[in-house]
Design an enzyme around this catalytic site. Structure first.
Site, short mmCIF file in Angstrom:
data_model
loop_
_atom_site.label_atom_id
_atom_site.label_comp_id
_atom_site.label_asym_id
_atom_site.label_seq_id
_atom_site.Cartn_x
_atom_site.Cartn_y
_atom_site.Cartn_z
N LEU A 125 0.84 -1.20 0.00
CA LEU A 125 0.00 0.00 0.00
C LEU A 125 0.87 1.24 0.00
CD1 LEU A 125 -3.01 0.90 0.16
CD2 LEU A 125 -2.64 1.18 2.62
N HIS A 229 7.05 2.57 10.80
CA HIS A 229 7.60 3.75 10.14
C HIS A 229 6.57 4.88 10.18
CE1 HIS A 229 9.11 6.32 6.91
NE2 HIS A 229 10.23 5.61 6.87
#
Length: 335
Positions: A125, A229
């Site tokens: 994604l 992240h």
């Protein structure tokens, strides 16, 4: 209008651009034209049904129908770990005690495992920065579950997603630098590339055979185990809204978390309704819904206003055209 549609060989330039923009640690989007070209061939053969079901890897592109620009990518891999091992570290708790000293110690270790063989994986994604608002990310993310829901038997009972671990602003990865690199004497980018383009034998050969005690690791490495992240935080939120939860596994290279959910408990898979399409001049509702075809082969998805009346879904001609559906066709809708 934004539409999610199957990716094929003609999307190579667009996919390579997205791979470059995604940056380090995005294993499923290597900056390698040959690898991406092979992936797009697999996507074409997956959607046409010419590959065995468990070998299929469906890649989806987010396209602006007004300009033809491709602004995002997502994917569904029907089954992982069948031809190549799907390695992770499991975080395992150990307790040691000494009654004579009245001491109890709790330790955590990282243990190399290959537990998810045969599971379906949603991944890849990624959206261009200027598309990360206005519902585009939700459309792209949920379209993967609409694809699964179009023919659930093509996919496993359990679905997982891996999220990219923490990198510093200068591109360094604390978990790689302090842990994984000790076992894989190469640059992170090389290991990342080899993960996606080889049979992963190098991991079998070099990965640690024994548990790694987390308490013995440097603090920068301990601090990022199981963390996402910063660019992956919205993706994590979308996964959690669908029912995905961490399952105690982390990536062996960057320490990012794995989340999982039973296929039939994914909110979009569970709640989407199969309806008959009707085209309306005006759709007098405020709510924007997710709508897709009910076919894997001809899969397309959009976000649009949908007025539901019994078993009929009323939507605009623009939305119907984006889905390439005619009045009276079958449409799946998730409000």
């Amino acid at each position: 209008m934004l539409v999610v549609r199957p990716a094929g060989p003609s999307d190579l330039d667009s996919l390579l651009e997205l791979a470059i923009l995604s940056g380090p640690g995005f294993t499923s989007l290597p900056e390698d034209a040959d690898v991406l070209s092979e992936r797009l061939d697999i996507s074409r053969d997956s959607f046409t049904g010419t590959l065995p079901p468990q070998e299929r890897w469906y890649t989806l592109m987010l396209e602006d129908t007004a300009t033809g620009d491709v602004d995002g990518v997502g994917s569904v891999k029907a089954a992982v770990g069948l031809k190549r091992p799907f390695f992770s570290f499991r975080i395992v708790n150990h307790t040691q005690s000494s009654p004579s000293m009245n001491v109890r110690l709790d330790h955590q270790t990282l243990v190399l495992v290959n537990e998810c063989t045969g599971w379906t994986e949603v991944g890849s994604l990624f959206l261009k920065a200027d598309r990360r608002k206005g519902g585009a990310g939700r459309l792209l993310s949920q379209s993967r579950y609409m694809l699964i829901g179009a023919d659930p038997d093509l996919f496993a009972d359990n679905v997982l997603a891996e999220l990219r671990g923490v990198f510093t602003p200068d591109g360094a990865c604390p978990f790689w630098d302090h842990v994984a690199h000790k076992f894989f004497p190469m640059e992170f980018d090389d290991a990342d590339r080899m993960t996606g383009s080889t049979d992963k034998q190098f991991i079998v050969d070099l990965a640690p055979r024994h548990p790694i005690y987390i308490g013995l690791l440097p603090e920068p490495a301990r601090a990022v185990i199981g963390k996402v992240h910063p660019q992956g935080v919205p993706a994590m939120a979308l996964l959690e809204s669908e029912g995905f939860r961490p399952n105690g596994l982390v990536d062996i290279f960057d320490g990012g978390p794995t989340v999982a959910c039973e296929r039939d408990n994914i909110r979009t898979v569970r709640d989407a309704r199969t309806l008959t399409l009707a085209v309306a001049d005006e759709v007098d509702v405020e709510l924007v819904s997710l709508a897709s075809t009910d076919s894997v082969t001809a899969f397309r998805a959009v976000r649009t206003k949908v007025a539901i009346d019994g078993d009929t879904a009323h939507m605009s001609k623009e939305a119907a055209d984006a889905l390439k559906l005619k009045p009276g066709g079958v449409v799946r809708v998730k409000s």
